[in-house]
Every structure is written in C-alpha cells, then in structure tokens.
Write an enzyme that holds these catalytic residues in place. Structure first.
Site, PDB file in Angstrom:
ATOM      1  N   LYS A  13      17.016  11.841 -31.959  1.00 21.63           N
ATOM      2  CA  LYS A  13      17.225  12.801 -33.060  1.00 21.63           C
ATOM      3  C   LYS A  13      18.520  12.498 -33.823  1.00 21.63           C
ATOM      4  O   LYS A  13      18.525  12.416 -35.044  1.00 21.63           O
ATOM      5  CB  LYS A  13      17.275  14.243 -32.515  1.00 21.63           C
ATOM      6  CG  LYS A  13      16.051  14.663 -31.719  1.00 21.63           C
ATOM      7  CD  LYS A  13      16.157  16.096 -31.217  1.00 21.63           C
ATOM      8  CE  LYS A  13      17.267  16.341 -30.214  1.00 21.63           C
ATOM      9  NZ  LYS A  13      17.102  15.647 -28.914  1.00 21.63           N
ATOM     10  N   ARG A  88      15.697  25.550 -30.367  1.00 23.09           N
ATOM     11  CA  ARG A  88      15.323  25.057 -29.050  1.00 23.09           C
ATOM     12  C   ARG A  88      14.539  26.097 -28.253  1.00 23.09           C
ATOM     13  O   ARG A  88      14.141  25.824 -27.123  1.00 23.09           O
ATOM     14  CB  ARG A  88      16.585  24.708 -28.269  1.00 23.09           C
ATOM     15  CG  ARG A  88      16.882  23.212 -28.141  1.00 23.09           C
ATOM     16  CD  ARG A  88      18.218  23.089 -27.440  1.00 23.09           C
ATOM     17  NE  ARG A  88      18.482  21.844 -26.810  1.00 23.09           N
ATOM     18  CZ  ARG A  88      19.164  20.832 -27.364  1.00 23.09           C
ATOM     19  NH1 ARG A  88      19.554  20.911 -28.611  1.00 23.09           N
ATOM     20  NH2 ARG A  88      19.433  19.773 -26.662  1.00 23.09           N
ATOM     21  N   ARG A 127      24.229   5.831 -23.743  1.00 24.81           N
ATOM     22  CA  ARG A 127      24.680   6.349 -25.046  1.00 24.81           C
ATOM     23  C   ARG A 127      26.202   6.446 -25.137  1.00 24.81           C
ATOM     24  O   ARG A 127      26.866   6.881 -24.211  1.00 24.81           O
ATOM     25  CB  ARG A 127      24.077   7.754 -25.250  1.00 24.81           C
ATOM     26  CG  ARG A 127      24.740   8.561 -26.341  1.00 24.81           C
ATOM     27  CD  ARG A 127      23.881   9.670 -26.853  1.00 24.81           C
ATOM     28  NE  ARG A 127      23.574  10.697 -25.880  1.00 24.81           N
ATOM     29  CZ  ARG A 127      22.693  11.668 -26.109  1.00 24.81           C
ATOM     30  NH1 ARG A 127      22.027  11.725 -27.252  1.00 24.81           N
ATOM     31  NH2 ARG A 127      22.462  12.574 -25.183  1.00 24.81           N
ATOM     32  N   ARG A 161      29.462  11.282 -23.128  1.00 27.43           N
ATOM     33  CA  ARG A 161      29.361  12.711 -22.814  1.00 27.43           C
ATOM     34  C   ARG A 161      29.273  12.951 -21.310  1.00 27.43           C
ATOM     35  O   ARG A 161      28.571  12.243 -20.608  1.00 27.43           O
ATOM     36  CB  ARG A 161      28.114  13.290 -23.489  1.00 27.43           C
ATOM     37  CG  ARG A 161      28.313  13.533 -24.975  1.00 27.43           C
ATOM     38  CD  ARG A 161      27.026  13.770 -25.702  1.00 27.43           C
ATOM     39  NE  ARG A 161      26.155  14.747 -25.063  1.00 27.43           N
ATOM     40  CZ  ARG A 161      24.970  15.103 -25.563  1.00 27.43           C
ATOM     41  NH1 ARG A 161      24.537  14.570 -26.692  1.00 27.43           N
ATOM     42  NH2 ARG A 161      24.242  15.987 -24.938  1.00 27.43           N
ATOM     43  N   ARG A 172      18.173  19.107 -18.225  1.00 25.52           N
ATOM     44  CA  ARG A 172      17.961  19.256 -19.674  1.00 25.52           C
ATOM     45  C   ARG A 172      16.498  19.017 -20.034  1.00 25.52           C
ATOM     46  O   ARG A 172      15.952  19.684 -20.912  1.00 25.52           O
ATOM     47  CB  ARG A 172      18.892  18.300 -20.438  1.00 25.52           C
ATOM     48  CG  ARG A 172      20.340  18.803 -20.434  1.00 25.52           C
ATOM     49  CD  ARG A 172      21.349  17.705 -20.653  1.00 25.52           C
ATOM     50  NE  ARG A 172      21.175  17.001 -21.908  1.00 25.52           N
ATOM     51  CZ  ARG A 172      21.713  15.818 -22.188  1.00 25.52           C
ATOM     52  NH1 ARG A 172      22.459  15.207 -21.282  1.00 25.52           N
ATOM     53  NH2 ARG A 172      21.517  15.260 -23.352  1.00 25.52           N
TER      54      ARG A 172
HETATM   55  P1  ADP Z   1      20.540  16.257 -26.586  1.00 22.76           P
HETATM   56  O1  ADP Z   1      19.928  16.088 -27.925  1.00 22.76           O
HETATM   57  O2  ADP Z   1      21.017  14.973 -25.999  1.00 22.76           O
HETATM   58  O3  ADP Z   1      19.684  17.041 -25.654  1.00 22.76           O
HETATM   59  P2  ADP Z   1      22.510  18.157 -27.676  1.00 22.76           P
HETATM   60  O4  ADP Z   1      23.760  17.523 -28.110  1.00 22.76           O
HETATM   61  O5  ADP Z   1      21.536  18.583 -28.704  1.00 22.76           O
HETATM   62  O6  ADP Z   1      21.843  17.160 -26.632  1.00 22.76           O
HETATM   63  O7  ADP Z   1      22.813  19.426 -26.767  1.00 22.76           O
HETATM   64  C1  ADP Z   1      23.733  19.358 -25.684  1.00 22.76           C
HETATM   65  C2  ADP Z   1      23.756  20.704 -24.967  1.00 22.76           C
HETATM   66  O8  ADP Z   1      24.231  21.729 -25.863  1.00 22.76           O
HETATM   67  C3  ADP Z   1      22.399  21.217 -24.481  1.00 22.76           C
HETATM   68  O9  ADP Z   1      22.049  20.706 -23.194  1.00 22.76           O
HETATM   69  C4  ADP Z   1      22.637  22.732 -24.454  1.00 22.76           C
HETATM   70  O10 ADP Z   1      23.397  23.120 -23.326  1.00 22.76           O
HETATM   71  C5  ADP Z   1      23.508  22.946 -25.683  1.00 22.76           C
HETATM   72  N1  ADP Z   1      22.719  23.227 -26.902  1.00 22.76           N
HETATM   73  C6  ADP Z   1      22.651  22.454 -28.029  1.00 22.76           C
HETATM   74  N2  ADP Z   1      21.853  23.012 -28.949  1.00 22.76           N
HETATM   75  C7  ADP Z   1      21.369  24.165 -28.406  1.00 22.76           C
HETATM   76  C8  ADP Z   1      20.478  25.172 -28.851  1.00 22.76           C
HETATM   77  N3  ADP Z   1      19.887  25.118 -30.069  1.00 22.76           N
HETATM   78  N4  ADP Z   1      20.221  26.215 -28.022  1.00 22.76           N
HETATM   79  C9  ADP Z   1      20.799  26.293 -26.813  1.00 22.76           C
HETATM   80  N5  ADP Z   1      21.642  25.371 -26.320  1.00 22.76           N
HETATM   81  C10 ADP Z   1      21.945  24.305 -27.097  1.00 22.76           C
HETATM   82  P1  ADP Z   2      19.153  12.630 -29.188  1.00 26.21           P
HETATM   83  O1  ADP Z   2      20.022  13.018 -30.358  1.00 26.21           O
HETATM   84  O2  ADP Z   2      17.706  12.943 -29.421  1.00 26.21           O
HETATM   85  O3  ADP Z   2      19.649  13.177 -27.889  1.00 26.21           O
HETATM   86  P2  ADP Z   2      20.217   9.921 -29.678  1.00 26.21           P
HETATM   87  O4  ADP Z   2      19.882   9.685 -31.099  1.00 26.21           O
HETATM   88  O5  ADP Z   2      21.612  10.201 -29.338  1.00 26.21           O
HETATM   89  O6  ADP Z   2      19.218  11.045 -29.055  1.00 26.21           O
HETATM   90  O7  ADP Z   2      19.707   8.638 -28.851  1.00 26.21           O
HETATM   91  C1  ADP Z   2      19.960   8.508 -27.457  1.00 26.21           C
HETATM   92  C2  ADP Z   2      20.392   7.052 -27.157  1.00 26.21           C
HETATM   93  O8  ADP Z   2      19.253   6.188 -27.344  1.00 26.21           O
HETATM   94  C3  ADP Z   2      21.470   6.530 -28.080  1.00 26.21           C
HETATM   95  O9  ADP Z   2      22.338   5.711 -27.317  1.00 26.21           O
HETATM   96  C4  ADP Z   2      20.727   5.718 -29.139  1.00 26.21           C
HETATM   97  O10 ADP Z   2      21.499   4.622 -29.624  1.00 26.21           O
HETATM   98  C5  ADP Z   2      19.506   5.227 -28.378  1.00 26.21           C
HETATM   99  N1  ADP Z   2      18.271   5.215 -29.203  1.00 26.21           N
HETATM  100  C6  ADP Z   2      17.945   6.061 -30.201  1.00 26.21           C
HETATM  101  N2  ADP Z   2      16.727   5.757 -30.721  1.00 26.21           N
HETATM  102  C7  ADP Z   2      16.261   4.710 -30.002  1.00 26.21           C
HETATM  103  C8  ADP Z   2      15.047   3.928 -30.062  1.00 26.21           C
HETATM  104  N3  ADP Z   2      14.067   4.191 -30.934  1.00 26.21           N
HETATM  105  N4  ADP Z   2      14.922   2.918 -29.171  1.00 26.21           N
HETATM  106  C9  ADP Z   2      15.900   2.635 -28.282  1.00 26.21           C
HETATM  107  N5  ADP Z   2      17.059   3.328 -28.178  1.00 26.21           N
HETATM  108  C10 ADP Z   2      17.254   4.350 -29.038  1.00 26.21           C
END
Ligand code: ADP
Ligand code: ADP
Ligand code: ZN
Length: 220
Positions: A13, A88, A127, A161, A172
């Site tokens: 994302k 979410r 990541r 992170r 998660r």
């Molecule tokens: P990722 O896309 O890798 O799952 P995020 O950076 O979006 O991680 O979120 C990290 C953490 O922040 C989540 O595991 C949760 O604890 C919190 N969080 C983020 N967005 C939301 C949301 N919309 N509602 C509830 N918790 C959230």
């Molecule tokens: P999210 O925001 O959904 O948690 P990220 O965009 O941070 O996910 O992506 C998670 C990790 O995977 C990052 O290190 C990113 O560089 C890598 N990544 C993202 N998209 C792809 C893909 N299509 N194929 C392989 N690795 C990817």
C-alpha cells in the site's frame, strides 16, 4: 480523485501510494505514519497508542476517525487523497462515509491489493524507510541504487519499524482477517471495489493499479 488502498500488512500500500502521490498529484494519508509520528513526538496520543501498535492490535476507532477527519480538510488534500491503512474496520468505513458527505467529497475507488499471507512476512521483515524523506525500500525486492544512500533525497539514515517482526506480523495479519477483511464486501456492495493481484513485481502492480484508475476516472 479520492482513493482507498486496502490490503494486509506488507501488501504494498505505502509503496504504491508513494508512486501515485507523484504521478497523479494526490496526497498520501497513512494512519500508520501519523500514529508513528505521534509516538516519536512523545505526545499523550503517542503514549496511548504505543503499546497497542507494538502488540499488533488496532488502535480504537474514535482516535483514528478524529485524526483523519481533521486531516482530509487541510488544503493539501484539495487535489485528492489516497487513504493508506484507513479504514480498517467497518465502523471506520461508516465514519468515513459520514465525513465525506459532510465535506461534499466523494470516494472514487477502493483498490484491494491481494497478497498471500505466506509472502507478507518476507516483505515486512525486509522493509526499511529513509529517515529523512520516508521513501520505502526492501532489502532484496527494492534496495537503494547506491548502498546506504536514499535514491530520493540522498539521506544516509534508515529506519526499521519495531512492529515489523514475524511475531507481531502474525497478530497484525489476524487483525486484518478478522477486522479489516469485512470491508471487502462492504465496498463491493457499493460497486467501488477493484481487486489487483499484489503478488507481482512493484512495476507490474503499479501498471494494474493505473489500469483500474483509468476505469474509475471514466466512471466505467
Ligand atoms: P501496515 O500497513 O504495515 O499494516 P500501518 O503502518 O498501516 O502498517 O499500521 C501500523 C499499526 O498502526 C497497525 O498495526 C495498528 O496498530 C495501527 N493503525 C494504523 N492504522 C490504523 C487504523 N486505521 N485503525 C486502527 N489502527 C491502525
Ligand atoms: P504496506 O504499506 O501495505 O504495509 P509496503 O508498501 O511498505 O506495504 O511494502 C512492504 C515491503 O514490501 C516494502 O519493503 C516494499 O519495498 C516491499 N514491496 C512492496 N510492493 C512489493 C511488490 N509488489 N513485490 C515485492 N516487494 C514489494
Ligand atoms: Zn530519502
């Protein structure tokens, strides 16, 4: 154009949102980034949410909704925004509908990035992001062009992170399947949902998203 990127942790994302931000001049709104900024600032909100994030659970809806409601009204969102990590839960989606109506805004498209659970741990474990500009990278899938130097800003400091470890990712993922996946039928029922195969490479996923956006823009 206002979009939602929906998908499990590590689906891509943030990566796709950063690209769309540049290409389509949209503002990326990542609730995860906002919460991490609150934790880093040592604010009261930050201390309230830190333990929850570390356990891989979801922060209460009211905190998140208040944060986003304020954010979408700022001038930098006037050209459109990408919601990355919000909503979410179904109550968050309902609150979003309400705040969009209040601000005379419309949701153009919800894009689901579909990635197998098995691929997510490897994505999340590799990541890292630039400490200066936030550009996202991956140890093997998307390394910096020059070792130790950010492609975007030349920064030399990077962040990993605390919650990007196998154990927290499992929690998660559980939260995603139980609390977030119900948003798929929620948006499918409104005809705004498009699903994209997120298992391909970053460029391939980007091309598929662009194809979906072209359809959204033409209203088809
Ligand atoms: P990722 O896309 O890798 O799952 P995020 O950076 O979006 O991680 O979120 C990290 C953490 O922040 C989540 O595991 C949760 O604890 C919190 N969080 C983020 N967005 C939301 C949301 N919309 N509602 C509830 N918790 C959230
Ligand atoms: P999210 O925001 O959904 O948690 P990220 O965009 O941070 O996910 O992506 C998670 C990790 O995977 C990052 O290190 C990113 O560089 C890598 N990544 C993202 N998209 C792809 C893909 N299509 N194929 C392989 N690795 C990817
Ligand atoms: Zn940078």
């Amino acid at each position: 154009m206002n979009l939602i990127l929906l998908g499990p942790p590590g689906a891509g994302k943030g990566t796709q949102a950063q690209r769309l931000e540049e290409k389509h001049n949209l503002k990326q709104l990542s609730t995860g980034d906002m919460l991490r900024a609150a934790v880093a600032s040592g604010s009261e909100l930050g201390s309230q949410v830190k333990g929850i994030i570390d356990r891989g659970e979801l922060v209460p809806d009211d905190i998140i909704v208040e944060m986003i409601a304020e954010r979408i009204q700022r001038p930098d969102c006037a050209g459109g925004f990408i919601l990355d990590g919000f909503p979410r839960t179904v109550p968050q989606a309902e609150a979003l509908d309400e705040m969009l109506a209040q601000n005379d805004l419309k949701l153009d498209c919800v894009i689901e990035l579909k990635v197998d659970d098995g691929a997510l741990v490897a994505r999340v474990s590799g990541r890292f992001t630039c400490a200066a500009c936030g550009a996202g990278y991956h140890d093997t899938n998307k390394p910096t062009k020059r070792a130790g130097v950010c492609d975007s800003c030349g920064g030399k400091e990077f962040i990993r992170r605390d919650d990007d470890n196998a154990e927290t990712v499992a929690a998660r993922l559980e939260a995603y399947h139980r609390q977030t996946a119900p948003l798929l039928p929620y948006y499918d029922g409104r005809g705004t949902l498009s699903s994209v195969d997120g298992m391909g490479g970053i460029e391939q996923v980007a091309a598929e998203i662009d194809a979906v956006l072209n359809k959204c823009k033409t209203g088809g």
